[in-house]
Design a protein around this motif. Structure first.
Motif, PDB file in Angstrom:
ATOM      1  N   VAL A  70      78.840 101.679  26.396  1.00 56.61           N
ATOM      2  CA  VAL A  70      79.310 101.692  27.783  1.00 56.61           C
ATOM      3  C   VAL A  70      80.339 102.811  27.949  1.00 56.61           C
ATOM      4  CG1 VAL A  70      80.533 100.371  29.564  1.00 56.61           C
ATOM      5  CG2 VAL A  70      78.836  99.237  28.121  1.00 56.61           C
ATOM      6  N   TRP A  71      81.224 102.933  26.960  1.00 53.57           N
ATOM      7  CA  TRP A  71      82.232 103.995  27.033  1.00 53.57           C
ATOM      8  C   TRP A  71      81.590 105.379  26.868  1.00 53.57           C
ATOM      9  CZ3 TRP A  71      85.676 100.761  23.307  1.00 53.57           C
ATOM     10  CH2 TRP A  71      86.400  99.833  24.057  1.00 53.57           C
ATOM     11  N   ASP A  72      80.592 105.484  25.961  1.00 54.23           N
ATOM     12  CA  ASP A  72      79.889 106.765  25.778  1.00 54.23           C
ATOM     13  C   ASP A  72      79.277 107.240  27.089  1.00 54.23           C
ATOM     14  OD1 ASP A  72      80.458 106.876  23.114  1.00 54.23           O
ATOM     15  OD2 ASP A  72      78.496 106.168  22.435  1.00 54.23           O
ATOM     16  N   LEU A  73      78.802 106.268  27.891  1.00 51.40           N
ATOM     17  CA  LEU A  73      78.136 106.609  29.148  1.00 51.40           C
ATOM     18  C   LEU A  73      79.148 106.885  30.269  1.00 51.40           C
ATOM     19  CD1 LEU A  73      75.232 104.017  28.915  1.00 51.40           C
ATOM     20  CD2 LEU A  73      75.024 106.496  28.690  1.00 51.40           C
ATOM     21  N   GLY A  74      80.414 106.723  29.940  1.00 53.39           N
ATOM     22  CA  GLY A  74      81.455 107.089  30.889  1.00 53.39           C
ATOM     23  C   GLY A  74      81.947 105.972  31.784  1.00 53.39           C
ATOM     24  N   TYR A  75      81.590 104.717  31.433  1.00 54.99           N
ATOM     25  CA  TYR A  75      82.049 103.584  32.239  1.00 54.99           C
ATOM     26  C   TYR A  75      83.073 102.741  31.476  1.00 54.99           C
ATOM     27  CZ  TYR A  75      77.686 104.703  34.684  1.00 54.99           C
ATOM     28  OH  TYR A  75      76.682 105.345  35.340  1.00 54.99           O
ATOM     29  N   GLY A  76      83.736 101.877  32.206  1.00 46.55           N
ATOM     30  CA  GLY A  76      84.558 100.841  31.580  1.00 46.55           C
ATOM     31  C   GLY A  76      85.884 101.297  31.010  1.00 46.55           C
ATOM     32  N   PHE A  77      86.457 102.342  31.562  1.00 44.97           N
ATOM     33  CA  PHE A  77      87.713 102.846  31.009  1.00 44.97           C
ATOM     34  C   PHE A  77      88.964 102.265  31.670  1.00 44.97           C
ATOM     35  CE2 PHE A  77      84.881 106.276  29.503  1.00 44.97           C
ATOM     36  CZ  PHE A  77      85.227 106.243  28.162  1.00 44.97           C
ATOM     37  N   LYS A  78      88.791 101.576  32.799  1.00 45.34           N
ATOM     38  CA  LYS A  78      89.964 100.966  33.448  1.00 45.34           C
ATOM     39  C   LYS A  78      90.495  99.848  32.565  1.00 45.34           C
ATOM     40  CE  LYS A  78      88.503 101.798  38.203  1.00 45.34           C
ATOM     41  NZ  LYS A  78      87.491 101.128  39.012  1.00 45.34           N
ATOM     42  N   ALA A  79      91.801  99.609  32.681  1.00 40.71           N
ATOM     43  CA  ALA A  79      92.447  98.630  31.792  1.00 40.71           C
ATOM     44  C   ALA A  79      91.745  97.276  31.842  1.00 40.71           C
ATOM     45  CB  ALA A  79      93.914  98.479  32.167  1.00 40.71           C
ATOM     46  N   ASN A  80      91.457  96.783  33.060  1.00 40.01           N
ATOM     47  CA  ASN A  80      90.832  95.463  33.168  1.00 40.01           C
ATOM     48  C   ASN A  80      89.403  95.475  32.639  1.00 40.01           C
ATOM     49  OD1 ASN A  80      90.037  97.050  35.374  1.00 40.01           O
ATOM     50  ND2 ASN A  80      89.567  95.251  36.629  1.00 40.01           N
ATOM     51  N   GLU A  81      88.716  96.616  32.801  1.00 35.31           N
ATOM     52  CA  GLU A  81      87.342  96.729  32.291  1.00 35.31           C
ATOM     53  C   GLU A  81      87.328  96.752  30.760  1.00 35.31           C
ATOM     54  OE1 GLU A  81      85.501  99.352  36.016  1.00 35.31           O
ATOM     55  OE2 GLU A  81      86.237 100.363  34.223  1.00 35.31           O
ATOM     56  N   ARG A  82      88.287  97.456  30.189  1.00 33.50           N
ATOM     57  CA  ARG A  82      88.392  97.495  28.720  1.00 33.50           C
ATOM     58  C   ARG A  82      88.632  96.091  28.177  1.00 33.50           C
ATOM     59  NH1 ARG A  82      92.228 101.598  29.359  1.00 33.50           N
ATOM     60  NH2 ARG A  82      93.755 100.246  28.370  1.00 33.50           N
ATOM     61  N   GLU A  83      89.544  95.382  28.823  1.00 29.49           N
ATOM     62  CA  GLU A  83      89.841  94.008  28.417  1.00 29.49           C
ATOM     63  C   GLU A  83      88.590  93.137  28.496  1.00 29.49           C
ATOM     64  OE1 GLU A  83      92.905  92.111  27.741  1.00 29.49           O
ATOM     65  OE2 GLU A  83      93.599  94.066  27.063  1.00 29.49           O
ATOM     66  N   ALA A  84      87.863  93.278  29.623  1.00 27.58           N
ATOM     67  CA  ALA A  84      86.665  92.445  29.835  1.00 27.58           C
ATOM     68  C   ALA A  84      85.617  92.734  28.760  1.00 27.58           C
ATOM     69  CB  ALA A  84      86.103  92.699  31.226  1.00 27.58           C
ATOM     70  N   LEU A  85      85.406  94.019  28.456  1.00 25.63           N
ATOM     71  CA  LEU A  85      84.412  94.396  27.444  1.00 25.63           C
ATOM     72  C   LEU A  85      84.797  93.844  26.074  1.00 25.63           C
ATOM     73  CD1 LEU A  85      83.683  98.114  28.408  1.00 25.63           C
ATOM     74  CD2 LEU A  85      82.027  96.248  28.402  1.00 25.63           C
ATOM     75  N   THR A  86      86.086  93.949  25.763  1.00 29.10           N
ATOM     76  CA  THR A  86      86.560  93.514  24.455  1.00 29.10           C
ATOM     77  C   THR A  86      86.439  92.001  24.302  1.00 29.10           C
ATOM     78  OG1 THR A  86      88.026  95.410  24.305  1.00 29.10           O
ATOM     79  CG2 THR A  86      88.563  93.510  22.928  1.00 29.10           C
ATOM     80  N   TRP A  87      86.874  91.272  25.350  1.00 25.34           N
ATOM     81  CA  TRP A  87      86.749  89.813  25.307  1.00 25.34           C
ATOM     82  C   TRP A  87      85.275  89.404  25.300  1.00 25.34           C
ATOM     83  CZ3 TRP A  87      90.123  86.531  23.646  1.00 25.34           C
ATOM     84  CH2 TRP A  87      91.490  86.822  23.761  1.00 25.34           C
TER      85      TRP A  87
END
Lengths: 111, 134
Positions: A70-87
């Motif tokens: 998701v990060w490679d494709l350029g998405y999910g870098f916002k703080a809340n998005e990072r948290e959501a992906l990690t959880w």
């Protein structure tokens, strides 16, 4: 949260664990006696614990890896998005592991 | 760097500059292969898990029959190739990050290659033997 080290740690565990995969396949090719040794190990308490840990490492590493995609494709870098992906990777990895083991016990664990 | 330091303007694109460069002199090929093999394993994960589930608690004769059947043998071999390649690249990244002594680093990278290739070849050979025996 810093889960990248968990991604690495699970990766290293999976690396070492491929020895078990190779052992299982070689035993299957060798014959019933060798295969029975593998089954004696995977059927033991310690063997089951290792296999359970291996299942989790694999599922977590896969979901954590998809997070990297998701990060490679350029998405999910916002703080809340990072948290959501990690959880999502953390909870999803545990959920998939438990699901796989419930199915495993339902269909084959008693054999 | 100011423009005074670069009298000639390079016509190379940023991608052209990084190609075949980097610590391994192989540019971004490992980065790409790491992701290629990752996608392959995500696609193969469900069939591989199903195959392992089918064999839980079964004896060697049944394992031989299932693992030796052509579609399953192909799935397993593909999964082994993808995982061995993926883990070889991943471990090399870990080595390059943490092992700073040059000789030790090269020796570790060599061992990593040997291990990954040996595990892959042993597993693939076992599957081919199971297939040939059916």
């Amino acid at each position: 949260m810093a889960l990248s080290i968990v991604h690495r740690a699970t990766g290293i565990a999976l690396y070492v664990g491929t020895l078990m995969l190779a052992w299982w396949l070689i035993a299957a090719a060798s014959g019933p006696a060798a295969y029975a040794h593998v089954q004696a190990f995977t059927g033991s308490i310690i063997g089951r614990l290792i296999m359970f840990g291996y299942t989790w490492a694999l599922m977590h590493h896969m979901l954590s890896g998809i997070r990297h995609f998701v990060w490679d494709l350029g998405y999910g870098f916002k703080a809340n998005e990072r948290e959501a992906l990690t959880w999502g990777a953390l909870i999803g990895g545990i959920a998939l592991t438990v699901l796989i083991w419930i199915i495993a016990y339902a269909i084959g664990g008693g054999r | 760097m100011s423009t005074a330091d670069t009298p000639k303007r390079s016509m190379r694109t940023p991608l052209g500059r990084v190609r075949n460069l980097g610590a391994a002199h192989s540019g971004t090929s490992d980065f790409w292969r790491q992701r290629l093999t990752a996608v392959a394993m995500v696609l193969l994960m469900i069939p591989v898990v199903v195959v392992i589930m089918m064999l839980l608690g079964r004896n060697q004769a049944y394992a031989k029959q299932i693992l030796g059947s052509l579609p399953i043998a192909i799935i397993m071999v593909l999964f082994i190739i993808a995982s061995a390649w993926h883990m070889k690249i991943g471990m090399q990244v870990v080595i390059e990050d943490y092992v700073h002594n040059e000789k030790l680093k090269l020796a570790s990278i060599m061992l990593n290659n040997f291990f990954s290739i040996a595990v892959a070849l042993a597993s693939i050979y076992a599957i081919l033997q199971l297939s040939a025996g059916v």
